[in-house]
Design an enzyme around this catalytic site. Sequence first.
Site, mmCIF file in Angstrom:
data_model
loop_
_atom_site.group_PDB
_atom_site.id
_atom_site.type_symbol
_atom_site.label_atom_id
_atom_site.label_comp_id
_atom_site.label_asym_id
_atom_site.label_seq_id
_atom_site.Cartn_x
_atom_site.Cartn_y
_atom_site.Cartn_z
ATOM 1 C CG ASN A 6 -1.706 1.212 1.443
ATOM 2 O OD1 ASN A 6 -1.801 2.047 0.542
ATOM 3 N ND2 ASN A 6 -2.309 1.358 2.614
ATOM 4 C CD1 TRP A 7 3.458 0.843 -2.716
ATOM 5 C CD2 TRP A 7 3.656 1.924 -4.665
ATOM 6 N NE1 TRP A 7 4.154 0.025 -3.577
ATOM 7 C CE2 TRP A 7 4.291 0.663 -4.783
ATOM 8 C CE3 TRP A 7 3.653 2.761 -5.777
ATOM 9 C CZ2 TRP A 7 4.912 0.244 -5.950
ATOM 10 C CZ3 TRP A 7 4.279 2.352 -6.950
ATOM 11 C CH2 TRP A 7 4.898 1.104 -7.038
ATOM 12 C CG HIS A 91 -5.794 1.949 5.300
ATOM 13 N ND1 HIS A 91 -5.338 2.880 6.199
ATOM 14 C CD2 HIS A 91 -4.785 1.051 5.138
ATOM 15 C CE1 HIS A 91 -4.105 2.564 6.566
ATOM 16 N NE2 HIS A 91 -3.744 1.455 5.935
ATOM 17 C CD GLU A 93 -2.796 5.517 6.837
ATOM 18 O OE1 GLU A 93 -2.823 5.545 5.596
ATOM 19 O OE2 GLU A 93 -1.841 5.053 7.495
ATOM 20 C CD GLU A 163 -3.591 -2.573 7.466
ATOM 21 O OE1 GLU A 163 -2.457 -2.796 7.042
ATOM 22 O OE2 GLU A 163 -4.227 -1.549 7.184
ATOM 23 N N GLY A 169 2.446 2.098 10.833
ATOM 24 C CA GLY A 169 3.426 3.171 10.684
ATOM 25 C C GLY A 169 4.164 3.530 11.967
ATOM 26 N N GLY A 226 2.784 -1.067 4.382
ATOM 27 C CA GLY A 226 2.870 0.344 4.025
ATOM 28 C C GLY A 226 4.316 0.753 3.828
ATOM 29 N N GLY A 227 4.934 1.259 4.899
ATOM 30 C CA GLY A 227 6.293 1.801 4.829
ATOM 31 C C GLY A 227 7.291 0.908 4.101
HETATM 32 P P1 PGA Z 1 2.813 0.136 7.758
HETATM 33 O O1 PGA Z 1 1.362 0.393 7.128
HETATM 34 O O2 PGA Z 1 3.350 -1.124 7.151
HETATM 35 O O3 PGA Z 1 3.621 1.359 7.383
HETATM 36 O O4 PGA Z 1 2.624 -0.001 9.231
HETATM 37 C C1 PGA Z 1 0.465 -0.655 6.928
HETATM 38 C C2 PGA Z 1 -0.798 -0.155 6.294
HETATM 39 O O5 PGA Z 1 -1.208 0.984 6.586
HETATM 40 O O6 PGA Z 1 -1.449 -0.855 5.489
#
Ligand code: PGA
Length: 246
Positions: A6-7, A91, A93, A163, A169, A226-227
């Site tokens: 997931n960019w 997600h 976020e 998650e 993050g 993510g990261g």
């Molecule tokens: P992360 O993010 O690997 O940076 O913790 C995961 C995500 O938000 O899907």
Amino acid sequence: MYIVGNWKMNTLPAESVDLAGSIIELTDGLAANILIAPPLTSTAAVLECCKNTEVKVGAQNVHWEDSGAYTGEVSARMLQQLGVQFVIVGHSERRQFFGETLQSAADRAHAAIKSNLQAIFCIGETEAERNQGKTNQILNDQLEPLANCLSSINSKNFMLAYEPVWAIGTGKSASIDDIHQAHDFIKTWFKDRKAFVPSVLYGGSVKPENFGEISALDNVDGALIGGASLKAESFSEIAKIGSGAS
Ligand code: PGA
């Protein structure tokens, strides 16, 4: 195993093409399914780059209607015409910063399912909710609005991502026991409803250093990253671990 990058809101089109190119090269021949979700502005370029490869390209959001007065949104039909194969939905976020609700997240998943886009439906508790012992209740609340589309889900159009919000993050992944228990709760939720039991990915600070232990759990079917997905080396290391090749 599904290894999904997931960019988020990162990489300009030229950078996306470079990153996708390196991922294609470094993951070539691996057993794991490789999926990447670039930002929408890079999607066409990344799709072109992934043509005739095993890497699947997805989006990070989808609206529940086919068209209409929804400024800033994108429909499943639009994504499908673009050539996108999957979409991340709900997600944390989106839930945290953009007013995604329990129902709207499920409606978006339903729209993707109806269009044969694979929805990767994200759920997870906050740290406060976990500390109050509410994890299962929160997961249940997030799953419940899916109840009216359970009969249409299958392995091609649906996956789950667990998650925990506090692990995203932060560099602090959930404990092995917590992951095992949450995945068990999720799979049991589907079994109890006699529905198709989807693959369940873990997400939250996944990196090469911790994915060996996480992927060894019998109820972990992959990772949403993510990261560590923004560097071809770390992403492909995780993919190698997920392929049993490292
Ligand atoms: P992360 O993010 O690997 O940076 O913790 C995961 C995500 O938000 O899907």
